[in-house]
Scaffold this motif. Sequence first.
Motif, PDB file in Angstrom:
ATOM      1  N   GLY A  55       0.830  -1.209   0.000  1.00  0.00           N
ATOM      2  CA  GLY A  55       0.000   0.000   0.000  1.00  0.00           C
ATOM      3  C   GLY A  55       0.865   1.260   0.000  1.00  0.00           C
ATOM      4  N   LEU A  89      -5.199   0.166  -1.708  1.00  0.00           N
ATOM      5  CA  LEU A  89      -5.104  -1.278  -1.884  1.00  0.00           C
ATOM      6  C   LEU A  89      -5.852  -1.940  -0.726  1.00  0.00           C
ATOM      7  CD1 LEU A  89      -1.470  -2.117  -3.065  1.00  0.00           C
ATOM      8  CD2 LEU A  89      -3.451  -1.350  -4.364  1.00  0.00           C
ATOM      9  N   ASP A 110      -7.533  -5.540   1.080  1.00  0.00           N
ATOM     10  CA  ASP A 110      -7.399  -6.997   1.160  1.00  0.00           C
ATOM     11  C   ASP A 110      -8.745  -7.674   0.864  1.00  0.00           C
ATOM     12  OD1 ASP A 110      -8.965  -6.873   3.422  1.00  0.00           O
ATOM     13  OD2 ASP A 110      -7.329  -7.203   4.832  1.00  0.00           O
ATOM     14  N   GLU A 111      -8.799  -8.982   1.038  1.00  0.00           N
ATOM     15  CA  GLU A 111     -10.004  -9.759   0.673  1.00  0.00           C
ATOM     16  C   GLU A 111     -11.243  -9.288   1.425  1.00  0.00           C
ATOM     17  OE1 GLU A 111      -7.095 -11.030   1.520  1.00  0.00           O
ATOM     18  OE2 GLU A 111      -6.595 -12.812   0.339  1.00  0.00           O
ATOM     19  N   LYS A 131      -8.116  -1.876   4.507  1.00  0.00           N
ATOM     20  CA  LYS A 131      -6.864  -1.335   4.001  1.00  0.00           C
ATOM     21  C   LYS A 131      -5.749  -2.345   4.254  1.00  0.00           C
ATOM     22  CE  LYS A 131      -3.905   2.703   4.617  1.00  0.00           C
ATOM     23  NZ  LYS A 131      -3.706   3.948   5.364  1.00  0.00           N
ATOM     24  N   LEU A 132      -4.959  -2.565   3.225  1.00  0.00           N
ATOM     25  CA  LEU A 132      -3.875  -3.535   3.306  1.00  0.00           C
ATOM     26  C   LEU A 132      -2.879  -3.114   4.389  1.00  0.00           C
ATOM     27  CD1 LEU A 132      -3.153  -6.028   1.572  1.00  0.00           C
ATOM     28  CD2 LEU A 132      -1.613  -4.536   0.293  1.00  0.00           C
ATOM     29  N   SER A 138       0.528  -9.465   4.528  1.00  0.00           N
ATOM     30  CA  SER A 138       1.193  -9.184   3.260  1.00  0.00           C
ATOM     31  C   SER A 138       2.667  -8.916   3.545  1.00  0.00           C
ATOM     32  CB  SER A 138       0.539  -7.995   2.557  1.00  0.00           C
ATOM     33  OG  SER A 138       0.937  -6.788   3.150  1.00  0.00           O
ATOM     34  N   LEU A 155      -2.396  -6.496  -9.654  1.00  0.00           N
ATOM     35  CA  LEU A 155      -2.210  -6.654  -8.209  1.00  0.00           C
ATOM     36  C   LEU A 155      -2.135  -8.125  -7.846  1.00  0.00           C
ATOM     37  CD1 LEU A 155      -4.908  -4.028  -7.209  1.00  0.00           C
ATOM     38  CD2 LEU A 155      -2.444  -3.675  -7.322  1.00  0.00           C
ATOM     39  N   ILE A 205      -5.912  -8.939  -3.688  1.00  0.00           N
ATOM     40  CA  ILE A 205      -5.782  -7.510  -3.406  1.00  0.00           C
ATOM     41  C   ILE A 205      -6.484  -6.722  -4.518  1.00  0.00           C
ATOM     42  CG2 ILE A 205      -4.141  -5.602  -3.145  1.00  0.00           C
ATOM     43  CD1 ILE A 205      -2.178  -7.639  -1.996  1.00  0.00           C
ATOM     44  N   THR A 206      -7.254  -5.726  -4.117  1.00  0.00           N
ATOM     45  CA  THR A 206      -7.948  -4.893  -5.096  1.00  0.00           C
ATOM     46  C   THR A 206      -7.687  -3.420  -4.796  1.00  0.00           C
ATOM     47  OG1 THR A 206      -9.896  -4.949  -3.666  1.00  0.00           O
ATOM     48  CG2 THR A 206      -9.864  -6.506  -5.502  1.00  0.00           C
TER      49      THR A 206
END
Length: 285
Positions: free
Chosen positions: A19, A232, A234-235, A239-240, A246, A271, A275-276
């Motif tokens: 991120g 970014l 996560d699933e 927020k990552l 990660s 990515l 991750i989106t």
Amino acid sequence: MGVIVTRFAPSPNGPLHLGHAYSAIVAHDLAKERGGRFLLRIEDIDGVRSRPELAREFRADLAWLGLEWRQVPAQSTRLAAYEAAAQRLRAMGLLYPCRCTRAEIREVATADGPDGPVYPGTCRGASFAPGEAVAWRLNVVEALGRTGPLTWIDERMGEQVARPELHGDVVLVRKEAETPASYHLAVTLDDAADGVTLVTRGKDLFPATHVHRLLQALLALPVPTWHHHPLLLDETGKKLAKRRGSPSLADRRQAGEDGRALADALRAGRLPAGITLGESLSGDS
Ligand SMILES: [Zn+2]
């Protein structure tokens, strides 16, 4: 229009992760595309958690990603400027001392703001014994009354009406002596001092800009444009973060991964699995 200046301003509280890499690349590329400057500022005034040795790792991470930057002084060298600004706001009658704990505020708060329970102004007008440890809060409604209505511009979202009252009376000077200035005060003063013209940061900080715009008006600081980029996620739509497993940039670097290829993948929106890129965090309205 003058030269564009962006910055990446990590805190050395833990290693950088994907991120952070995305955020640094966005800020770097926006400056580079427009012939501007990209700055690195270390936000190291969170006294308890700050690990200064991480700053060296951060520089190694950015170089590994293929970025070029100019480093500006860390926050820990700027404490006098923060205190001077707080003093100026006190002299304007806009700050008041508060000794409430987080738990006490949670108990009495009746509204939620962008950062949790909104402080209901319990200590406004209260008196304190000299020497008592207090935080200093900005009387936001009073301050906005002095400045009049304010607007600010986000490159991606357009013109915004400043609504600092969403946050309630924010803390500008913290109770803890080793962490004197709050994020709001420090970052606003730093960006002005560093000549940042395009404040580039994650969408999670979008609401904080309402407060920063007010501080700029009160302290007669230049007003930049903002660019709040997607995050970014996560699933689970959060927020990552490192704690969600990660690998850090330092882990990837030390494992021999190609940092420039990683940077190009992030630029292209390619990515890692799960991750989106998202505009809002899970739980946001
Ligand atoms: Zn209070």
